[in-house]
Design a protein around this motif. Structure first.
Motif, PDB file in Angstrom:
ATOM      1  N   LEU A 149     -99.790 -10.947   7.667  1.00 44.74           N
ATOM      2  CA  LEU A 149     -99.638 -12.362   8.002  1.00 44.74           C
ATOM      3  C   LEU A 149     -98.263 -12.687   8.571  1.00 44.74           C
ATOM      4  O   LEU A 149     -98.136 -13.517   9.476  1.00 44.74           O
ATOM      5  CB  LEU A 149     -99.901 -13.215   6.760  1.00 44.74           C
ATOM      6  CG  LEU A 149    -101.276 -13.056   6.102  1.00 44.74           C
ATOM      7  CD1 LEU A 149    -101.417 -14.029   4.945  1.00 44.74           C
ATOM      8  CD2 LEU A 149    -102.394 -13.264   7.117  1.00 44.74           C
ATOM      9  N   LYS A 150     -97.235 -12.058   8.037  1.00 43.75           N
ATOM     10  CA  LYS A 150     -95.863 -12.319   8.495  1.00 43.75           C
ATOM     11  C   LYS A 150     -95.221 -10.963   8.797  1.00 43.75           C
ATOM     12  O   LYS A 150     -94.532 -10.381   7.959  1.00 43.75           O
ATOM     13  CB  LYS A 150     -95.096 -13.103   7.436  1.00 43.75           C
ATOM     14  CG  LYS A 150     -95.741 -14.473   7.169  1.00 43.75           C
ATOM     15  CD  LYS A 150     -95.068 -15.228   6.045  1.00 43.75           C
ATOM     16  CE  LYS A 150     -95.779 -16.565   5.813  1.00 43.75           C
ATOM     17  NZ  LYS A 150     -95.172 -17.336   4.691  1.00 43.75           N
ATOM     18  N   GLU A 160     -95.850  -6.422   5.972  1.00 43.53           N
ATOM     19  CA  GLU A 160     -95.429  -7.776   5.622  1.00 43.53           C
ATOM     20  C   GLU A 160     -93.911  -7.823   5.444  1.00 43.53           C
ATOM     21  O   GLU A 160     -93.317  -6.939   4.811  1.00 43.53           O
ATOM     22  CB  GLU A 160     -96.086  -8.234   4.315  1.00 43.53           C
ATOM     23  CG  GLU A 160     -97.583  -8.417   4.379  1.00 43.53           C
ATOM     24  CD  GLU A 160     -98.004  -9.676   5.130  1.00 43.53           C
ATOM     25  OE1 GLU A 160     -97.126 -10.511   5.467  1.00 43.53           O
ATOM     26  OE2 GLU A 160     -99.210  -9.808   5.389  1.00 43.53           O
ATOM     27  N   ALA A 200    -100.885 -13.868  12.945  1.00 44.50           N
ATOM     28  CA  ALA A 200    -100.950 -12.637  12.167  1.00 44.50           C
ATOM     29  C   ALA A 200    -101.382 -11.460  13.032  1.00 44.50           C
ATOM     30  O   ALA A 200    -101.864 -11.623  14.162  1.00 44.50           O
ATOM     31  CB  ALA A 200    -101.921 -12.814  11.005  1.00 44.50           C
ATOM     32  N   LYS A 201    -101.198 -10.268  12.483  1.00 46.10           N
ATOM     33  CA  LYS A 201    -101.663  -9.028  13.094  1.00 46.10           C
ATOM     34  C   LYS A 201    -102.802  -8.483  12.233  1.00 46.10           C
ATOM     35  O   LYS A 201    -102.624  -8.238  11.037  1.00 46.10           O
ATOM     36  CB  LYS A 201    -100.533  -8.000  13.163  1.00 46.10           C
ATOM     37  CG  LYS A 201     -99.271  -8.487  13.879  1.00 46.10           C
ATOM     38  CD  LYS A 201     -99.475  -8.613  15.369  1.00 46.10           C
ATOM     39  CE  LYS A 201     -98.164  -8.977  16.070  1.00 46.10           C
ATOM     40  NZ  LYS A 201     -98.327  -9.067  17.541  1.00 46.10           N
TER      41      LYS A 201
END
Length: 598
Positions: free
Chosen positions: A392-393, A435, A548-549
């Motif tokens: 997400l980050k 993350e 996000a990835k």
């Protein structure tokens, strides 16, 4: 008489039928063979979207029908054209069908499109009845507005019996004459009009001769009754407003209390189940039915306590204020407690059914903890959701001992809860994302994720060691450079080597960019309705949007699917905004209760 159908005979019923005082009453009626079939109804007014509180009523009414080989009608109690709309009709029908799908849809009662109550004779007496049919292209839900002609006839009959009269008092004077709970009311000066005059005026009211509010039809009961609802309640009022279903045929509309009990009768409802606020209305329900010479068995009303869920509002008026004030984006905003909002957020219908059934049916109001609902959702999703990797980050991590373009094949489990778990391939590449929260340059005590000189396992891949940090001119971290111990992969000689931390990842060259919406509780206090201004306790952190990835397989995710993003929570493609090439995911719920220590 249809015998009660055991729950265990239905493949969709994993648990025995619940028990409560209403089910006990129905069981007594079944045993006594009082009715040919148990018939219940769910009768919302189409003046807003259904919310989680309605789910309890839906599941109770359809559950009673399901457990007793009966039928449950979807009926719109649409007697107030000022507040009602086709949008709400369509949304409510969709919500009900979603909630009962695969569980009680075989019990759903509709009527033929355009059908009205048909005249019949029962025991030599005239009668009206509208029979149910199974849902189809030729069928539609029941509408109280389809009974306007029959209801008007019943009102005329009450007038002829001297049990109803036309009153010219204004709305303000009507309230003043009604008195108060500790003070008896006063008779209207128009209470003793003759039957002939009342019939004439009521006919002219229907014809549109009088303006809004000029006259009303009232029941003649007892202005000194301790039950204020029996103090000559209004039965009809004049409103020169077109109706969403009946068109412009009527300017005279029945009030809820008059229409509801007679709608139940016209449909052959046996058990009229509603929430506790209608308990004081039950004597009027019985009075209206008992004042008419109705030849078929009369329905009976039963009341139960409504669902009150912590951190939630279930007032249509207040929910409308959230929408109108742009606090949320729409009625189906995933933060809303509406059924359409819950569905868009990814709440499984089965989880919602299990929750409202598990809460139980009583006559005592109580507040249900939000954690009870959330744990029910987690239990369902844990068994059903496919596992996927998502960051997400993200922060970039470079595996320096892998060559550019090199890939290392890995295998990931789709759902370890399955009886026979399946797998999917993952590609470990030189550059991956982890993350940002899974790395600490200056770690706190007992920190087991990645740190300078430390080791962690990339889930489904191998152990890596942090060797170097790359920062920009401002000192911000740009990438983490590590080495990968490929001998610790599954099936390799050192696969059993242990480290204390495991983190998730995605390949930087084989991933999908996606908008991910992180939803949380909409309010910061357990009982927002008790606040003087509920808007002041709206949670400012109820929505965070990130780019996000995601692992590449999520590029083909379909609306309606649920996924566990490992170590993060449960997510679903957004029903409105998700599209091929433009993925948008909503967080349904976190893996753990993040409010437990709040």
């Amino acid at each position: 008489m249809s015998a009660a159908k055991p729950e265990s005979s239905d493949a969709n019923a994993p648990t025995p039928a619940p028990t409560d005082f209403i089910r006990d009453l129905v069981a007594q009626d079944v045993a006594a063979q009082r009715y040919p079939q148990i018939v219940t109804r769910f009768p919302p007014e189409p003046n807003g979207y259904l919310h989680i509180g309605h789910a309890k009523s839906i599941c109770l009414n359809f559950g009673l029908a399901r457990e007793n080989a009966g039928r449950c009608h979807l009926r719109f109690d649409d007697t107030n054209p000022v507040k009602e709309d086709v949008e709400y009709v369509e949304a409510i029908a969709a919500d009900v069908r979603w909630l009962i799908a695969g569980w009680a849809d075989h019990c759903l009662g509709y009527k033929p499109k355009g059908a009205h109550p048909a005249a019949q004779s029962v025991a030599g007496k005239p009668d009206f009845h509208l029979a149910a049919v199974a849902p189809s292209e030729a069928a539609e839900p029941f509408f109280a507005s389809d009974y306007f002609e029959a209801l008007y006839g019943y009102a005329v009959e009450l007038i002829k019996k001297g049990r109803a009269y036309v009153c010219d008092l204004s709305a303000e004077d009507t309230d003043a004459y009604r008195g108060s709970p500790d003070k008896p009311g006063r008779n209207s000066p128009f209470r003793d009009r003759s039957v002939a005059e009342n019939l004439d005026l009521f006919t002219r009211m229907r014809a549109g001769e009088f303006p809004n509010g000029a006259r009303s039809l009232r029941a003649k009961i007892d202005m000194a009754s301790p039950n204020i609802w029996l103090r000559d309640p209004l039965l009809y009022r004049i409103r020169h407003v077109p109706h969403h279903h009946a068109g412009d045929q009527w300017c005279l509309y029945p009030l809820y209390d008059f229409a509801h009990c007679l709608s139940d009768y016209l449909e052959g409802i046996t058990h009229s189940v509603c929430t506790l606020e209608f308990e004081v209305h039950r004597p009027l329900y019985d009075w209206i039915l008992g004042s008419l010479d109705l030849p078929r068995p009369l329905p009976h009303q039963y009341e139960f306590a409504k669902l009150q869920l912590a951190y939630t509002l279930v007032s249509k008026r207040k929910l409308l204020a959230l929408v109108a004030g742009n606090v949320v984006s729409a009625w189906d905003d995933p933060r809303m407690p509406t059924l359409s909002g819950l569905r868009r957020r990814g709440i499984p219908a089965a989880a919602l059914r299990d929750f409202v059934t598990g809460v139980g049916v009583t006559k005592f109001d109580s507040l249900t903890e939000a954690a009870v609902f959330e744990n029910c959702v987690r239990t369902h999703l844990n068994g059903a959701a496919q596992r996927r990797l998502a960051v997400l980050k993200p922060i970039k991590l470079v595996l320096t001992n892998l060559a550019p373009g090199e890939t290392v094949a890995c295998t990931a489990t789709n759902n370890p809860q399955d009886e026979n778990p399946t797998t999917r391939p993952l590609a470990l590449t030189r550059e991956v994302y982890i993350e940002a929260d899974d790395f600490a340059e200056v770690p706190p005590p007992k920190y087991f994720r990645l740190k300078p000189g430390g080791e962690v396992r990339l889930k489904y891949a191998c152990i890596i060691k942090c060797e170097e940090l790359v920062k920009d001119a401002a000192g911000a971290l740009v990438e983490i450079r590590c080495t990968a111990d490929l001998t610790t992969r599954n099936g390799q000689p050192n696969a059993d080597r242990k480290v204390k931390g495991t983190v998730h990842w995605v390949s930087a060259t084989q991933c999908v960019d996606a908008v991910v919406r992180l939803y949380d509780r909409l309010f910061t206090v357990p009982e927002p309705a008790a606040e003087e201004d509920f808007l002041k306790v709206v949670n400012p952190k109820s929505l965070e949007t990130v780019t996000a990835k995601l692992e590449a397989s999520l590029a083909s995710a379909q609306i309606g699917e649920s996924f566990q993003f490992e170590r993060l929570g449960y997510f679903t493609p957004d029903a409105k905004d998700h599209a091929s090439g433009r993925p948008v995911f909503n967080r349904t719920i976190t893996l753990k209760d993040t409010w437990a220590k709040a």
